[in-house]
Design an enzyme around this catalytic site. Structure first.
Site, PDB file in Angstrom:
ATOM      1  N   ASP A  42      -2.052   0.974  -3.601  1.00 27.72           N
ATOM      2  CA  ASP A  42      -2.859   1.957  -3.607  1.00 27.72           C
ATOM      3  C   ASP A  42      -2.922   2.541  -5.270  1.00 27.72           C
ATOM      4  OD1 ASP A  42      -2.946   1.893  -1.130  1.00 27.72           O
ATOM      5  OD2 ASP A  42      -2.149   3.895  -0.505  1.00 27.72           O
ATOM      6  N   GLU A 124      -1.650  21.031   2.320  1.00 27.17           N
ATOM      7  CA  GLU A 124      -1.139  20.000   3.493  1.00 27.17           C
ATOM      8  C   GLU A 124      -0.591  18.964   3.312  1.00 27.17           C
ATOM      9  OE1 GLU A 124      -4.975  19.721   5.591  1.00 27.17           O
ATOM     10  OE2 GLU A 124      -5.344  21.913   5.257  1.00 27.17           O
ATOM     11  N   LYS A 126      -0.675  14.882   3.155  1.00 26.28           N
ATOM     12  CA  LYS A 126      -1.859  13.774   3.352  1.00 26.28           C
ATOM     13  C   LYS A 126      -1.258  12.577   4.252  1.00 26.28           C
ATOM     14  CE  LYS A 126      -4.693  11.276   0.305  1.00 26.28           C
ATOM     15  NZ  LYS A 126      -4.823  10.050   1.036  1.00 26.28           N
ATOM     16  N   ASP A 128      -1.066   9.384   5.927  1.00 23.04           N
ATOM     17  CA  ASP A 128      -1.599   7.920   5.754  1.00 23.04           C
ATOM     18  C   ASP A 128      -1.903   6.989   7.022  1.00 23.04           C
ATOM     19  OD1 ASP A 128      -2.293   5.806   4.170  1.00 23.04           O
ATOM     20  OD2 ASP A 128      -0.237   5.195   3.590  1.00 23.04           O
ATOM     21  N   TYR A 236      -7.293  18.217  10.663  1.00 22.27           N
ATOM     22  CA  TYR A 236      -7.179  19.004   9.596  1.00 22.27           C
ATOM     23  C   TYR A 236      -8.536  19.635   8.954  1.00 22.27           C
ATOM     24  CZ  TYR A 236      -7.999  14.291   7.686  1.00 22.27           C
ATOM     25  OH  TYR A 236      -8.251  13.064   7.468  1.00 22.27           O
ATOM     26  N   LYS A 323      -1.050  12.647  -5.023  1.00 14.32           N
ATOM     27  CA  LYS A 323      -0.250  11.355  -4.240  1.00 14.32           C
ATOM     28  C   LYS A 323       1.071  10.961  -4.922  1.00 14.32           C
ATOM     29  CE  LYS A 323      -2.877   7.976  -2.508  1.00 14.32           C
ATOM     30  NZ  LYS A 323      -3.970   6.849  -2.585  1.00 14.32           N
ATOM     31  N   CYS A 418       8.346 -30.220   5.349  1.00 17.68           N
ATOM     32  CA  CYS A 418       9.230 -29.150   5.832  1.00 17.68           C
ATOM     33  C   CYS A 418      10.476 -29.040   5.077  1.00 17.68           C
ATOM     34  CB  CYS A 418       9.768 -29.457   7.184  1.00 17.68           C
ATOM     35  SG  CYS A 418      11.032 -28.382   7.827  1.00 17.68           S
ATOM     36  N   CYS A 421      13.454 -30.744   7.145  1.00 19.26           N
ATOM     37  CA  CYS A 421      13.714 -31.924   7.762  1.00 19.26           C
ATOM     38  C   CYS A 421      12.579 -32.908   7.060  1.00 19.26           C
ATOM     39  CB  CYS A 421      13.330 -31.898   9.407  1.00 19.26           C
ATOM     40  SG  CYS A 421      11.776 -31.646   9.808  1.00 19.26           S
ATOM     41  N   CYS A 436       5.975 -26.577  10.830  1.00 17.10           N
ATOM     42  CA  CYS A 436       6.637 -27.963  11.173  1.00 17.10           C
ATOM     43  C   CYS A 436       6.459 -28.372  12.326  1.00 17.10           C
ATOM     44  CB  CYS A 436       8.162 -28.035  10.489  1.00 17.10           C
ATOM     45  SG  CYS A 436       8.841 -29.519  10.823  1.00 17.10           S
ATOM     46  N   CYS A 442      14.252 -30.797  14.141  1.00 22.53           N
ATOM     47  CA  CYS A 442      14.259 -29.984  12.880  1.00 22.53           C
ATOM     48  C   CYS A 442      15.300 -28.796  13.113  1.00 22.53           C
ATOM     49  CB  CYS A 442      12.942 -29.248  12.622  1.00 22.53           C
ATOM     50  SG  CYS A 442      12.932 -28.141  11.212  1.00 22.53           S
TER      51      CYS A 442
HETATM   52  S1  IVH Z   1      -9.461  16.788   4.147  1.00 25.70           S
HETATM   53  C1  IVH Z   1     -13.855  16.349   2.549  1.00 25.70           C
HETATM   54  N1  IVH Z   1      -6.838  16.749   4.483  1.00 25.70           N
HETATM   55  O1  IVH Z   1      -7.352  11.143   2.965  1.00 25.70           O
HETATM   56  C2  IVH Z   1     -12.326  16.125   2.913  1.00 25.70           C
HETATM   57  N2  IVH Z   1      -7.858  14.331   4.430  1.00 25.70           N
HETATM   58  O2  IVH Z   1      -7.788   9.967   0.505  1.00 25.70           O
HETATM   59  C3  IVH Z   1     -11.907  15.722   4.051  1.00 25.70           C
HETATM   60  N3  IVH Z   1      -6.280  12.475   4.671  1.00 25.70           N
HETATM   61  O3  IVH Z   1     -10.439  10.628   3.991  1.00 25.70           O
HETATM   62  C4  IVH Z   1     -10.546  15.313   4.112  1.00 25.70           C
HETATM   63  N4  IVH Z   1      -4.487  13.804   5.301  1.00 25.70           N
HETATM   64  O4  IVH Z   1      -8.858  10.534   5.887  1.00 25.70           O
HETATM   65  C5  IVH Z   1      -7.913  15.867   4.441  1.00 25.70           C
HETATM   66  N5  IVH Z   1      -4.550  17.013   5.414  1.00 25.70           N
HETATM   67  C6  IVH Z   1      -5.582  16.127   4.779  1.00 25.70           C
HETATM   68  C7  IVH Z   1      -5.626  14.728   4.987  1.00 25.70           C
HETATM   69  C8  IVH Z   1      -6.602  14.124   4.530  1.00 25.70           C
HETATM   70  C9  IVH Z   1      -4.940  12.794   4.959  1.00 25.70           C
HETATM   71  C10 IVH Z   1      -7.161  11.389   4.301  1.00 25.70           C
HETATM   72  C11 IVH Z   1      -8.449  11.686   4.979  1.00 25.70           C
HETATM   73  C12 IVH Z   1      -9.180  11.341   3.603  1.00 25.70           C
HETATM   74  C13 IVH Z   1      -8.300  10.520   2.700  1.00 25.70           C
HETATM   75  C14 IVH Z   1      -8.533  10.643   1.364  1.00 25.70           C
END
Ligand code: IVH
Length: 683
Positions: A42, A124, A126, A128, A236, A323, A418, A421, A436, A442
């Site tokens: 990422d 908040e 984030k 994944d 969220y 991030k 392989c 073998c 294989c 084997c």
């Molecule tokens: S707010 C208009 N809040 O992160 C913005 N997004 O990289 C709306 N994500 O597309 C998103 N946790 O899928 C928001 N607490 C959080 C989040 C969050 C994960 C994701 C979401 C977004 C992506 C952006």
């Protein structure tokens, strides 16, 4: 003004770089969102995106609305079988950064844009996973759209309905009738590990991380399987046409009261210091959460101020994501070795110069398969970045190539024979795997099959661990699974670190394995793709080995969850004289190759209440499993139908019934009955 690119060498090379970056980033978007198989980290992706943004700022004459900086990566898949719908409000992404300084810069920009107002900021986690937009109409969940390309998404409602933490109805009458809640669908770590373990057992390709697993799961056309996998969701972002709240914080706290799963890890911050405290706290604490997170999201709290700040083409100006850096280390790829699994699949393994990562020494990482190796253009001697982003298995995310190699030598060639073998390898056309074919000659395949055979979920033979199996194999005391039943006390007792007592225990356990039921014996045989659950289902239809051996592809495919790949693998298994000979020896040893009388009795007809009736089962159930219902239908004289047709008398409909079946049932006027109605019918 038209820039004369040809007189300005810097501009020319920057233009080339800009165009190449656009192309490259589109490809990475596709790998990430559609294939669920990212080939770079990422961080690397974000760095490239930032570089492209910078180049585009410096060259406004090259503006292109189709640039990846101007739209979100699309997860739309053609012909995936989902109905696509337009989003009511565009589904955007978030600007992101890995630097605390840039968070401060963002905040200062916000203050400036607001004419000096220093706003409160909601912090908040984030999450994944993948974003989802839930539509409530008359307080009932009616659609669930993936982000798609930001303007339209796939409606995956049937799969979302399997997530227990997402309410189908909102009972609270203070909630508006129509609204939208957005959030993230996630697969908890524990569920991710369970799925991967199962995939490993079945030698299917593993999911690289919970996000990929969640994304693959949400795009399945089989809600029952989705339900089994155990997705969860955090919400969220609340949206309505009429503004109900003054602040984002209030909207989430109220949504929590309406029954939505809103994270506890939210803080209303009044200063940059508080924001930084939140970031630093969760940078370490997040490791103990049940789901994956990759950063912190900062949102201006007051909706009036959010409106004032507005959006860019791709993201809101009122929010930013900080991030976390995945823990990673640069080390040398000393050697690539190749492991042979019990079904012959060859897995390349990176042997690394040992490095410390998240408190453990890492010296090996899986390279998955030939395609993965080729995508990284790996070569022994290269420096590689190893990451442990929370996943158990360390992964190689990028390469720093040992410079002066000609391109033809970038990729270490995958072996053609392989490594154990020397048999020429074959490529499985269905999967990215080479294997294989010498399954009887084997050594790792033979030993792997024996290990699988004695495993707890198979024959459950205690005391025969990897080392003992190695010893017995090397002394030619066991060359296949049937030889286990020929071992004597002396054979075992004379092995290193064993003795008479251990030998007696092992022999007792071998003896006990003779009463292991047919379903587990079938699983223990180690037929490719026949995992524990499939073996159980097969054993109920083919109640002994002879009927299974005689089964045709069509008969096998009629068993729930058995597709052509599994069916073909069973047919191939019985084509081998060697396998037939082993089965005969196991039969002579006294293993269970058919259902016991008790097991059969439970399958016998109990009434003819459903005589002449064809019933199709659809959806998920709470009182009995689908398997049990299938059995009940047969026990009461009915027939299980696989698809809805004019001949269908009833559909036993559970939760999340497939939309195609429902439509067909309505067209043909087939009666739907629920679990309770069905149980009353046969009582
Ligand atoms: S707010 C208009 N809040 O992160 C913005 N997004 O990289 C709306 N994500 O597309 C998103 N946790 O899928 C928001 N607490 C959080 C989040 C969050 C994960 C994701 C979401 C977004 C992506 C952006």
């Amino acid at each position: 003004m038209q820039l004369n690119l040809f007189e300005d060498n810097t501009a020319l090379s920057e233009k080339d770089e800009l165009i190449a970056l656009r192309r490259e980033l589109e490809e990475h978007n596709y790998n990430y969102y559609v294939l669920n198989r990212p080939t770079i980290s990422d961080k690397e992706f974000d760095d490239k995106m930032h570089r492209l943004q910078l180049l585009e700022q410096q060259h406004p004459e090259l503006f292109d609305p189709n640039s990846p900086t101007q739209h979100v990566g699309s997860d739309l898949q053609k012909n995936a079988g989902f109905k696509q719908m337009a989003h009511k409000y565009p589904m955007l992404s978030l600007a992101n950064t890995y630097s605390e300084q840039e968070i401060k810069d963002w905040y200062q920009r916000v203050v400036k844009d607001l004419g000096g107002i220093a706003p409160d900021v909601v912090c908040e986690l984030k999450y994944d996973g993948l974003s989802i937009s839930l539509w409530y109409e008359n307080r009932k969940l009616t659609h669930a759209l993936t982000r798609g390309d930001g303007t339209k998404g796939d409606d995956v409602l049937q799969n979302i309905l399997t997530i227990k933490s997402i309410p189908r109805y909102v009972d609270d009458i203070t909630a508006p009738e129509n609204f939208e809640l957005r959030g993230e669908v996630l697969l908890p770590w524990a569920a991710f590990e369970k799925i991967n373990k199962q995939r490993e057992e079945n030698e299917e390709p593993l999911f690289a991380n919970p996000r990929n697993a969640a994304s693959g799961t949400l795009k399945l056309q089989n809600p029952e399987e989705v339900a089994r996998r155990g997705l969860t969701a955090y919400l969220y972002y609340f949206l309505t046409d009429k503004q109900l709240f003054d602040t984002h914080y209030d909207s989430l706290q109220t949504a929590k009261q309406w029954g939505f799963n809103i994270s506890e890890a939210i803080r209303l911050c009044h200063s940059l210091d508080e924001i930084m405290q939140f970031i630093n706290y969760w940078d370490t604490e997040r490791k103990y959460l049940p789901v994956a997170t990759d950063g912190i999201v900062l949102k201006v709290n007051e909706l009036r101020l959010q409106e004032q700040l507005g959006f860019t083409a791709k993201s809101p100006r009122w929010a930013i994501a900080y991030k976390f850096q995945a823990e990673k280390q640069l080390t040398v790829l000393e050697k690539i070795t190749y492991q042979v699994g019990r079904t012959g699949v060859i897995t390349p393994v990176a042997n690394l110069k040992p490095v410390q990562l998240s408190g453990t020494t890492v010296q090996r990482a899986t390279l998955h398969n030939a395609d993965f190796m080729a995508s990284l253009q790996l070569h022994e001697g290269d420096k590689v970045w190893v990451e442990k982003g929370g996943e158990i298995i360390p992964k190689i995310t990028a390469v720093e190539r040992a410079s002066n190699l000609p391109p033809s030598e970038y990729v270490s060639p995958f072996p053609t024979r392989c490594p154990c073998c020397n048999t020429p390898l074959l490529r499985d056309p269905e999967q990215a795997a080479w294997y294989c074919p010498n399954e009887d000659g084997c050594p790792p395949q033979i030993k792997g099959k024996i290990e699988h055979f004695v495993a707890r979920k198979a024959m459950n033979i205690d005391g025969l661990g990897t080392e003992t199996i190695d010893l017995l194999f090397e002394q030619q005391l066991i060359a296949n699974i049937a030889d286990i039943y020929k071992l004597t006390e002396n054979d075992i007792a004379r092995q290193e670190r064993l003795g008479v007592k251990s030998a007696q225990n092992i022999l007792a356990s071998i003896e006990a394995s003779k009463s292991v039921p047919w379903a587990r014996v079938l699983f223990a045989l180690g037929i490719r793709f026949v995992g524990e659950t499939t073996a159980k289902k097969l054993s109920r239809v083919f109640t002994d080995i002879d009927s299974l051996k005689a089964a045709t592809i069509e008969q096998l495919c009629a068993v729930e969850d058995v597709g052509e790949q599994i069916a073909q693998s069973i047919i191939n298994y019985f084509k081998s004289d060697k396998n037939i000979a082993i089965i005969e020896q196991l039969q002579q040893a006294g293993l269970q190759f058919s259902l016991t009388d008790d097991e059969k009795n439970s399958l016998l007809p109990q009434s003819d209440l459903l005589q002449g009736k064809t019933i199709v089962i659809s959806g998920t159930f709470s009182l009995h499993s689908r398997e049990e219902y299938k059995l009940m239908i047969e026990q009461h004289g009915g027939k299980n139908g696989s698809s809805v047709s004019k001949k269908t008398d009833y559909i036993l409909a559970g939760d999340n019934m497939g939309p195609a079946k429902l439509q067909k049932a309505q067209e043909l006027g087939v009666k739907l009955i629920n679990e309770n109605e069905f149980l009353t019918m046969i009582s």
